[in-house]
Write a protein that holds these residues in place. Structure first.
Motif, PDB file in Angstrom:
ATOM      1  N   GLU A 192      -5.881  -4.717  12.375  1.00 23.18           N
ATOM      2  CA  GLU A 192      -6.516  -5.439  11.503  1.00 23.18           C
ATOM      3  C   GLU A 192      -6.254  -6.674  11.437  1.00 23.18           C
ATOM      4  O   GLU A 192      -5.269  -7.293  11.483  1.00 23.18           O
ATOM      5  CB  GLU A 192      -6.085  -4.955  10.073  1.00 23.18           C
ATOM      6  CG  GLU A 192      -6.992  -5.557   8.944  1.00 23.18           C
ATOM      7  CD  GLU A 192      -6.264  -5.523   7.573  1.00 23.18           C
ATOM      8  OE1 GLU A 192      -6.819  -6.394   6.566  1.00 23.18           O
ATOM      9  OE2 GLU A 192      -5.371  -4.603   7.316  1.00 23.18           O
ATOM     10  N   TRP A 196     -12.933  -9.917   2.473  1.00 20.47           N
ATOM     11  CA  TRP A 196     -12.191  -8.754   3.077  1.00 20.47           C
ATOM     12  C   TRP A 196     -11.225  -8.220   2.371  1.00 20.47           C
ATOM     13  O   TRP A 196     -11.087  -6.902   2.297  1.00 20.47           O
ATOM     14  CB  TRP A 196     -11.529  -9.690   4.462  1.00 20.47           C
ATOM     15  CG  TRP A 196     -10.802  -8.722   5.441  1.00 20.47           C
ATOM     16  CD1 TRP A 196      -9.464  -8.179   5.487  1.00 20.47           C
ATOM     17  CD2 TRP A 196     -11.418  -8.162   6.383  1.00 20.47           C
ATOM     18  NE1 TRP A 196      -9.203  -7.818   6.730  1.00 20.47           N
ATOM     19  CE2 TRP A 196     -10.471  -7.610   7.261  1.00 20.47           C
ATOM     20  CE3 TRP A 196     -12.856  -8.203   6.940  1.00 20.47           C
ATOM     21  CZ2 TRP A 196     -10.977  -6.764   8.735  1.00 20.47           C
ATOM     22  CZ3 TRP A 196     -13.140  -7.536   8.292  1.00 20.47           C
ATOM     23  CH2 TRP A 196     -12.372  -6.936   8.922  1.00 20.47           C
ATOM     24  N   LYS A 197     -10.663  -8.892   1.532  1.00 16.50           N
ATOM     25  CA  LYS A 197      -9.518  -8.227   0.515  1.00 16.50           C
ATOM     26  C   LYS A 197     -10.213  -7.345  -0.669  1.00 16.50           C
ATOM     27  O   LYS A 197      -9.743  -6.401  -1.041  1.00 16.50           O
ATOM     28  CB  LYS A 197      -8.516  -9.411  -0.162  1.00 16.50           C
ATOM     29  CG  LYS A 197      -7.559  -8.768  -0.972  1.00 16.50           C
ATOM     30  CD  LYS A 197      -6.620  -9.968  -1.403  1.00 16.50           C
ATOM     31  CE  LYS A 197      -5.381  -9.203  -2.142  1.00 16.50           C
ATOM     32  NZ  LYS A 197      -5.797  -8.270  -3.239  1.00 16.50           N
ATOM     33  N   LYS A 229     -11.309  -4.045   0.895  1.00 14.65           N
ATOM     34  CA  LYS A 229     -10.079  -3.307   0.958  1.00 14.65           C
ATOM     35  C   LYS A 229      -9.888  -2.563  -0.271  1.00 14.65           C
ATOM     36  O   LYS A 229      -9.502  -1.339  -0.435  1.00 14.65           O
ATOM     37  CB  LYS A 229      -8.956  -4.146   1.779  1.00 14.65           C
ATOM     38  CG  LYS A 229      -9.267  -4.300   3.156  1.00 14.65           C
ATOM     39  CD  LYS A 229      -8.138  -4.936   3.680  1.00 14.65           C
ATOM     40  CE  LYS A 229      -6.636  -3.926   3.615  1.00 14.65           C
ATOM     41  NZ  LYS A 229      -5.606  -4.779   4.272  1.00 14.65           N
ATOM     42  N   LEU A 258     -12.078   0.813   0.122  1.00 16.46           N
ATOM     43  CA  LEU A 258     -11.246   1.608   1.133  1.00 16.46           C
ATOM     44  C   LEU A 258      -9.962   2.192   0.598  1.00 16.46           C
ATOM     45  O   LEU A 258      -9.895   3.414   0.737  1.00 16.46           O
ATOM     46  CB  LEU A 258     -10.802   0.656   2.309  1.00 16.46           C
ATOM     47  CG  LEU A 258     -12.039  -0.183   3.046  1.00 16.46           C
ATOM     48  CD1 LEU A 258     -11.477  -1.092   4.107  1.00 16.46           C
ATOM     49  CD2 LEU A 258     -13.108   0.909   3.405  1.00 16.46           C
ATOM     50  N   GLU A 259      -9.280   1.219  -0.052  1.00 16.45           N
ATOM     51  CA  GLU A 259      -7.776   1.882  -0.671  1.00 16.45           C
ATOM     52  C   GLU A 259      -7.768   2.756  -1.558  1.00 16.45           C
ATOM     53  O   GLU A 259      -7.079   3.829  -1.469  1.00 16.45           O
ATOM     54  CB  GLU A 259      -7.034   0.771  -0.837  1.00 16.45           C
ATOM     55  CG  GLU A 259      -6.469  -0.255   0.366  1.00 16.45           C
ATOM     56  CD  GLU A 259      -5.609  -1.358   0.204  1.00 16.45           C
ATOM     57  OE1 GLU A 259      -5.766  -1.845  -0.822  1.00 16.45           O
ATOM     58  OE2 GLU A 259      -5.137  -1.769   1.195  1.00 16.45           O
ATOM     59  N   LEU A 269      -4.937   3.876   3.791  1.00 11.53           N
ATOM     60  CA  LEU A 269      -5.481   3.085   5.043  1.00 11.53           C
ATOM     61  C   LEU A 269      -3.863   2.817   5.907  1.00 11.53           C
ATOM     62  O   LEU A 269      -2.960   2.526   5.265  1.00 11.53           O
ATOM     63  CB  LEU A 269      -5.871   1.654   4.327  1.00 11.53           C
ATOM     64  CG  LEU A 269      -6.821   0.953   5.302  1.00 11.53           C
ATOM     65  CD1 LEU A 269      -8.027   1.860   5.684  1.00 11.53           C
ATOM     66  CD2 LEU A 269      -7.146  -0.235   4.567  1.00 11.53           C
ATOM     67  N   TRP A 313     -15.716  -2.520   9.079  1.00 10.92           N
ATOM     68  CA  TRP A 313     -14.658  -1.398   8.522  1.00 10.92           C
ATOM     69  C   TRP A 313     -15.046  -0.047   8.810  1.00 10.92           C
ATOM     70  O   TRP A 313     -14.201   0.835   9.355  1.00 10.92           O
ATOM     71  CB  TRP A 313     -14.323  -1.514   7.197  1.00 10.92           C
ATOM     72  CG  TRP A 313     -13.140  -2.732   6.849  1.00 10.92           C
ATOM     73  CD1 TRP A 313     -13.492  -3.719   6.652  1.00 10.92           C
ATOM     74  CD2 TRP A 313     -11.792  -2.339   7.236  1.00 10.92           C
ATOM     75  NE1 TRP A 313     -12.135  -4.578   6.586  1.00 10.92           N
ATOM     76  CE2 TRP A 313     -11.032  -3.512   6.894  1.00 10.92           C
ATOM     77  CE3 TRP A 313     -10.937  -1.413   7.656  1.00 10.92           C
ATOM     78  CZ2 TRP A 313      -9.799  -3.866   6.921  1.00 10.92           C
ATOM     79  CZ3 TRP A 313      -9.574  -1.590   7.807  1.00 10.92           C
ATOM     80  CH2 TRP A 313      -8.974  -2.874   7.606  1.00 10.92           C
TER      81      TRP A 313
END
Length: 399
Positions: free
Chosen positions: A12, A23-24, A27, A31-32, A37, A333
């Motif tokens: 990453e 980006w954060k 995530k 994603l998380e 991850l 991603w």
């Protein structure tokens, strides 16, 4: 709900400015909550690259090669203004250029199509894939600003003592000169990557240079492409009903603007840099473009095809929630996670990546979108969302 497990990590590579902020958020919200991850994290923010003399960039490239998959945020390539703004020690090279050289890869960019966002080139009915050579040329050049009259020469000194010397120009006054290079090995890798990718996507491959003017430099590209095609790919292309097509770059541009799309257009480094932005913009938005760097030995690095969205970042720093389009970051991603799942034989991870892509496109096609798409959407957008609201809407569909 149990989270989807990953067998192996992806590299990453975090970035700069507005894309770093989003980006954060991606995530945290997309994603998380769904995936356990696993990443090896590298901070490729401009200050960190300057502080480490780009050691972090080379370390990240090595991790991508070791892990087989990387995902990268957009990063700043510094200029004089950035040196002053970030109080850098010196101008920093392009991190993308370093990584592309280390992986000896080719960049493939493809528009992300949604039904309610029509591109400005009405005849393009299928995505036009852009394959960009990712080594050499102006991106690894040597430049001199000459102060006055003199002889500009191109000199090669072989290890065996052979000297080849050519006069570039008898300079009558101040000016600039530049030297660029490429290697047969890198051009061969570029050709193989393009033909492999064309076969995998089941599309024709076009390649174009200006060999009528640059008879030696561009001529070498043309010769190598033809040799690789004839000796390694021709039979497979003919069996698949596909074509390899060579033409001059100006002819290719004219043909592309009248084509239906649906093919891979292979371009030298600078041509690909410029033309990929043209294709992205004509397809709707620079943020609606996938980008993947593919090495000849099967290493993949997924990234956003656009920049760091500097103007939006300044507005964000003043307290505004901007309507920055995060789709290319999301698809970076999903591309990386899908490839990780494919390589590790974890179909749940591949399925999640595809579901996230579908949720993203469904959100736009439902009429909920960021401001850049709302300007060109037909029918008109029902809701114009800031980036956080847009990501929340995608997350709601995932859940």
């Amino acid at each position: 709900m149990a989270k989807i497990l990953m067998k192996n990590a992806v590299a990453e590579l975090d970035g700069d400015e507005m894309t770093r902020i989003l980006w954060k958020v991606i995530k945290d919200k997309l994603l998380e909550p769904f995936v356990e991850l696993k990443t090896e994290y590298f901070d490729l923010g401009l200050k960190e690259r300057d502080d480490t003399e780009d050691a972090v960039t080379y370390e990240a490239a090595r991790a991508i090669k070791r892990l087989g998959v990387g995902v990268k945020c957009a990063t700043i390539t510094s200029n004089a203004a950035r040196v002053k703004e970030y109080n850098l020690k010196h101008l920093t090279p392009s991190p993308n250029g370093i990584i592309r050289a280390e992986l000896d890869g080719t960049v493939f960019r493809k528009p992300i199509i949604v039904s309610n966002v029509q591109g400005t080139v009405s005849c393009w009915k299928k995505p036009l894939i852009l394959g960009r050579h990712a080594y050499g040329d102006v991106y690894k050049n040597c430049e001199i600003a000459v102060p006055g009259p003199g002889t500009a020469e191109l000199v090669f000194t072989g290890t065996d003592g052979t000297v080849i010397r050519r006069t570039i120009m008898e300079m009558k006054g101040p000016g600039v000169i530049q030297g660029i290079h490429n290697t047969d090995k890198s051009i061969e890798s570029f050709a193989r990557c393009c033909f492999f990718y064309g076969l995998s996507e089941k599309v024709d491959v076009w390649f174009a240079t200006k060999d009528t003017i640059s008879k030696t430099y561009d001529g070498r590209f043309k010769e190598i492409f033809q040799k690789i095609y004839d000796t390694e790919f021709k039979a497979d292309f003919e069996k698949a009903g596909l074509e390899y097509f060579y033409t001059l770059i100006d002819d290719a541009v004219a043909r592309v603007m009248q084509s239906k799309g649906g093919f891979l257009w292979a371009c030298k480094n600078y041509d690909g840099d410029v033309m990929s932005d043209m294709v992205a913009s004509a397809s709707g938005s620079l943020a609606m473009m996938t980008s993947v760097l593919v090495s000849p030995d099967g290493v993949f690095e997924y990234e956003a095809a656009h920049g760091t969205v500097q103007r939006h970042y300044y507005r964000y720093m003043n307290g505004e929630k901007t309507s920055t389009n995060p789709v290319a970051l999301i698809f970076a991603w999903t591309g990386a996670l899908a490839k990780r799942g494919e390589l590790d034989n974890t179909p749940d991870l591949v399925d999640f990546a595809r579901r996230l892509e579908k949720a993203t496109l469904d959100t736009i096609e439902s009429g909920e979108m960021t401001g850049d798409l709302a300007k060109i959407a037909q029918p008109p957008a029902t809701k114009i969302l800031d980036s956080w609201q847009f990501i929340d809407a995608i997350a709601a569909r995932l859940k």
